[in-house]
Write a protein that holds these residues in place. Structure first.
Motif, mmCIF file in Angstrom:
data_model
loop_
_atom_site.group_PDB
_atom_site.id
_atom_site.type_symbol
_atom_site.label_atom_id
_atom_site.label_comp_id
_atom_site.label_asym_id
_atom_site.label_seq_id
_atom_site.Cartn_x
_atom_site.Cartn_y
_atom_site.Cartn_z
ATOM 1 N N TYR A 270 1.181 12.453 -14.482
ATOM 2 C CA TYR A 270 2.138 13.399 -13.902
ATOM 3 C C TYR A 270 1.409 14.375 -12.976
ATOM 4 O O TYR A 270 0.379 14.938 -13.326
ATOM 5 N N GLY A 271 1.977 14.565 -11.788
ATOM 6 C CA GLY A 271 1.359 15.478 -10.828
ATOM 7 C C GLY A 271 0.558 14.754 -9.763
ATOM 8 O O GLY A 271 0.324 15.291 -8.685
ATOM 9 N N ASP A 272 0.114 13.520 -10.060
ATOM 10 C CA ASP A 272 -0.590 12.728 -9.042
ATOM 11 C C ASP A 272 0.408 12.302 -7.962
ATOM 12 O O ASP A 272 1.597 12.111 -8.245
ATOM 13 N N ARG A 273 -0.120 12.107 -6.762
ATOM 14 C CA ARG A 273 0.740 11.702 -5.644
ATOM 15 C C ARG A 273 1.464 10.378 -5.937
ATOM 16 O O ARG A 273 2.585 10.154 -5.522
ATOM 17 N N GLN A 274 0.775 9.494 -6.667
ATOM 18 C CA GLN A 274 1.341 8.159 -6.915
ATOM 19 C C GLN A 274 2.252 8.102 -8.148
ATOM 20 O O GLN A 274 2.773 7.038 -8.481
ATOM 21 N N TYR A 275 2.443 9.241 -8.798
ATOM 22 C CA TYR A 275 3.218 9.250 -10.043
ATOM 23 C C TYR A 275 4.654 8.758 -9.827
ATOM 24 O O TYR A 275 5.212 8.032 -10.657
ATOM 25 N N PHE A 276 5.256 9.138 -8.708
ATOM 26 C CA PHE A 276 6.657 8.774 -8.462
ATOM 27 C C PHE A 276 6.784 7.275 -8.186
ATOM 28 O O PHE A 276 7.735 6.638 -8.634
ATOM 29 N N ALA A 277 5.786 6.734 -7.497
ATOM 30 C CA ALA A 277 5.759 5.281 -7.279
ATOM 31 C C ALA A 277 5.605 4.551 -8.609
ATOM 32 O O ALA A 277 6.192 3.479 -8.818
ATOM 33 N N LEU A 278 4.839 5.139 -9.534
ATOM 34 C CA LEU A 278 4.664 4.535 -10.861
ATOM 35 C C LEU A 278 5.993 4.498 -11.616
ATOM 36 O O LEU A 278 6.295 3.520 -12.309
ATOM 37 N N GLN A 279 6.784 5.556 -11.488
ATOM 38 C CA GLN A 279 8.088 5.580 -12.159
ATOM 39 C C GLN A 279 9.001 4.478 -11.623
ATOM 40 O O GLN A 279 9.702 3.811 -12.394
ATOM 41 N N VAL A 280 8.997 4.290 -10.300
ATOM 42 C CA VAL A 280 9.822 3.228 -9.709
ATOM 43 C C VAL A 280 9.267 1.864 -10.120
ATOM 44 O O VAL A 280 10.018 0.947 -10.479
ATOM 45 N N PHE A 281 7.941 1.730 -10.092
ATOM 46 C CA PHE A 281 7.288 0.493 -10.550
ATOM 47 C C PHE A 281 7.775 0.139 -11.957
ATOM 48 O O PHE A 281 8.195 -0.994 -12.231
ATOM 49 N N ASN A 282 7.712 1.112 -12.877
ATOM 50 C CA ASN A 282 8.063 0.836 -14.270
ATOM 51 C C ASN A 282 9.524 0.416 -14.409
ATOM 52 O O ASN A 282 9.844 -0.464 -15.211
ATOM 53 N N GLY A 283 10.405 1.043 -13.619
ATOM 54 C CA GLY A 283 11.813 0.674 -13.667
ATOM 55 C C GLY A 283 12.036 -0.780 -13.279
ATOM 56 O O GLY A 283 12.831 -1.490 -13.910
ATOM 57 N N ILE A 284 11.321 -1.241 -12.250
ATOM 58 C CA ILE A 284 11.466 -2.634 -11.799
ATOM 59 C C ILE A 284 10.771 -3.591 -12.769
ATOM 60 O O ILE A 284 11.263 -4.678 -13.059
ATOM 61 N N GLU A 352 16.306 -4.269 -5.538
ATOM 62 C CA GLU A 352 15.766 -3.859 -6.848
ATOM 63 C C GLU A 352 15.220 -2.431 -6.777
ATOM 64 O O GLU A 352 15.377 -1.650 -7.719
ATOM 65 N N ILE A 353 14.569 -2.116 -5.649
ATOM 66 C CA ILE A 353 14.027 -0.752 -5.477
ATOM 67 C C ILE A 353 15.176 0.259 -5.474
ATOM 68 O O ILE A 353 15.131 1.271 -6.183
ATOM 69 N N ALA A 354 16.228 -0.035 -4.677
ATOM 70 C CA ALA A 354 17.365 0.891 -4.562
ATOM 71 C C ALA A 354 18.068 1.052 -5.908
ATOM 72 O O ALA A 354 18.423 2.179 -6.318
ATOM 73 N N GLN A 355 18.246 -0.061 -6.634
ATOM 74 C CA GLN A 355 18.911 -0.011 -7.944
ATOM 75 C C GLN A 355 18.092 0.831 -8.926
ATOM 76 O O GLN A 355 18.636 1.649 -9.675
ATOM 77 N N THR A 356 16.774 0.645 -8.887
ATOM 78 C CA THR A 356 15.893 1.383 -9.802
ATOM 79 C C THR A 356 15.926 2.880 -9.498
ATOM 80 O O THR A 356 16.012 3.709 -10.412
ATOM 81 N N LYS A 357 15.873 3.227 -8.221
ATOM 82 C CA LYS A 357 15.933 4.647 -7.841
ATOM 83 C C LYS A 357 17.244 5.275 -8.315
ATOM 84 O O LYS A 357 17.262 6.413 -8.795
ATOM 85 N N ALA A 358 18.340 4.528 -8.195
ATOM 86 C CA ALA A 358 19.651 5.043 -8.615
ATOM 87 C C ALA A 358 19.672 5.282 -10.125
ATOM 88 O O ALA A 358 20.192 6.309 -10.599
ATOM 89 N N ASP A 398 13.119 9.197 -4.145
ATOM 90 C CA ASP A 398 13.823 8.588 -3.006
ATOM 91 C C ASP A 398 12.865 8.124 -1.916
ATOM 92 O O ASP A 398 13.118 7.134 -1.226
ATOM 93 N N ALA A 399 11.763 8.864 -1.766
ATOM 94 C CA ALA A 399 10.830 8.577 -0.663
ATOM 95 C C ALA A 399 9.855 7.444 -0.967
ATOM 96 O O ALA A 399 9.130 6.994 -0.076
ATOM 97 N N VAL A 400 9.817 6.951 -2.207
ATOM 98 C CA VAL A 400 8.848 5.899 -2.574
ATOM 99 C C VAL A 400 9.133 4.622 -1.777
ATOM 100 O O VAL A 400 10.268 4.149 -1.715
ATOM 101 N N SER A 401 8.087 4.075 -1.165
ATOM 102 C CA SER A 401 8.220 2.841 -0.374
ATOM 103 C C SER A 401 7.733 1.632 -1.170
ATOM 104 O O SER A 401 7.031 1.780 -2.178
ATOM 105 N N LYS A 402 8.073 0.452 -0.687
ATOM 106 C CA LYS A 402 7.625 -0.787 -1.344
ATOM 107 C C LYS A 402 6.105 -0.847 -1.375
ATOM 108 O O LYS A 402 5.505 -1.229 -2.381
#
Length: 431
Positions: A270-284, A352-358, A398-402
């Motif tokens: 938590y707090g790392d720049r890549q943390y949000f990408a990790l959350q989206v990764f885990n959802g997928i 899948e990315i959009a569904q996970t973010k939602a 929302d800003a996390v890219s593939k």
């Protein structure tokens, strides 16, 4: 859209967080006490909040305390313990009606804060010892809580994975401590530890509701007089490890259904720049019902009764949990590894990315819809020294890219495979 505003106030060794909102008909007060996980004190710390909530100096029995709560229009008092990385957190929470919505003018806010202050600072004691009957009762309850994990094989497998994966790290300790250490705790030893907690723990008080900040602060000043403090800073957790070889552990017990749990190091917290990408990764990957693990391991291959993954945000761990028949072990491990490889190669769609973010959006908004959930989300910042608001969190998601999801996937390393299986060869059925 500004969801909620938090104000912070430093008062004599206590950090008070006020969140004014007309969203709830109740006022909620949550105390958070933070200290490092420590083998020497983990079991005492697991016992302490339950002893504190049992009785106070002015309400010296559980019956009297609970009767008093009923008199306060059915106020509720709860305690909890959590591990956040290598930290061990005690939570004490009181929910009380907001007097604005009542016909009479009982000063419920002041009474609730005074009670919380008494629970923390004026417990029922005899000399320098907690009361013997309360100690006996709560030690018995603690043994039952620890034993319950061993009886629930899904929770047990997760506990054992963590023990194997984090052998030399504080995080290997169970949140409720060690059953062998319960017996030796006395009213005196727990009271001595309690004095240490008051001096050294980082203590935060959250006040949430349609309340006046000045009234809260004034009441806190009058009711929370902490001893002279030597507060210890919140420690950074051990989050990385050199993995030369994946640790594979097979344990046999009388179980009908095998539990296959796999632990990875994410190298992101938590707090790392890549943390949000990790959350989206885990959802997928395994976090939600549309994830790769759910669809490929459970649905398509019919290998698992359940298959999911979760992230430990402060420790940098990713845990896969699945229930399988023993005969499917090799195939299940192979398919789970394949799903991870697909993530690293970017084999997932924009849909899948959009569904996970939602789903992450909905999940977070649902969480902060309760005072308890709101505090859990905000408390991440206190543990990390960050200042990420809920609005910012959602914008970052929302800003996390593939490409960012692939990059974070590439950092993830398999650490430990733990398999709990039956003693009689191939099993079928649920446990």
């Amino acid at each position: 859209m500004k969801l909620l505003t938090e104000q912070k106030h430093e008062l004599e060794g206590l950090t008070v967080h006020t969140i004014q909102t007309a969203k709830y008909k109740t006022n909620t007060f949550i105390l958070k006490l933070n200290a490092p996980l420590d083998k020497k004190t983990v079991t005492m710390r697991a016992l302490l909040p339950y002893v504190l909530q049992s009785a106070t100096e002015s309400l010296p029995s559980t019956t009297k305390l609970r009767t008093y709560l009923d008199e306060l229009y059915g106020a509720t008092l709860q305690v909890d313990l959590t591990k956040k990385g290598d930290n061990h957190d005690i939570t004490i929470r009181i929910d009380i009606a907001n007097e604005k919505y009542l016909k009479d003018s009982t000063p419920l806010l002041q009474k609730a804060l005074a009670l919380l202050g008494d629970i923390l600072l004026k417990p029922a004691v005899e000399g320098d010892s907690f009361l013997k009957d309360i100690m006996t009762k709560e030690k018995r309850s603690l043994r039952q809580r620890i034993q319950a994990v061993f009886d629930d094989k899904m929770r047990y497998a997760n506990l054992r994975l963590v023990e194997e994966m984090c052998k030399e790290e504080p995080y290997s300790l169970h949140v409720n401590g060690q059953i062998d250490d319960v017996e030796e705790i006395t009213g005196e030893s727990l009271y001595a530890y309690y004095q240490q907690v008051l001096k050294e723990d980082a203590i935060h008080l959250y006040a949430i509701g349609d309340l006046q900040v000045e009234e809260v602060l004034q009441t806190v000043k009058e009711t929370f007089t902490l001893p002279k403090r030597e507060q210890k800073d919140i420690e950074d957790s051990i989050t990385s490890k050199d993995i030369s070889k994946v640790n594979e552990v097979v344990e046999k017990q009388e179980v009908k259904q095998g539990k296959l749990n796999i632990g990875y190091r994410t190298n992101v917290v938590y707090g790392d720049r890549q943390y949000f990408a990790l959350q989206v990764f885990n959802g997928i990957f395994g976090g939600f019902s549309h994830s790769k693990l759910f669809i490929n391991v459970r649905e398509k291959a019919s290998l698992a009764y359940y298959a999911a993954s979760r992230v430990e945000s402060h420790k940098g761990l990713l845990m896969v949990m699945s229930g399988i028949d023993a005969k499917n072990y090799d195939q299940a491990v192979t398919i789970i590894k394949e799903q991870m490889q697909e993530m690293k190669q970017g084999s997932f769609t924009d849909g899948e990315i959009a569904q996970t973010k939602a789903v992450i959006h909905n999940q977070l908004l649902e969480t902060v819809d309760t005072p308890r959930g709101l505090v859990e989300v905000m408390y991440h910042n206190e543990l990390t020294g960050k200042d990420i608001s809920i609005d910012e969190y959602l914008k970052h998601i929302d800003a996390v890219s593939k490409q960012e999801i692939i990059k974070v996937a590439e950092k993830i390393e398999m650490d430990t495979i733990y398999f709990l299986t039956g003693t009689g060869g191939e099993e079928n059925g649920e446990n």
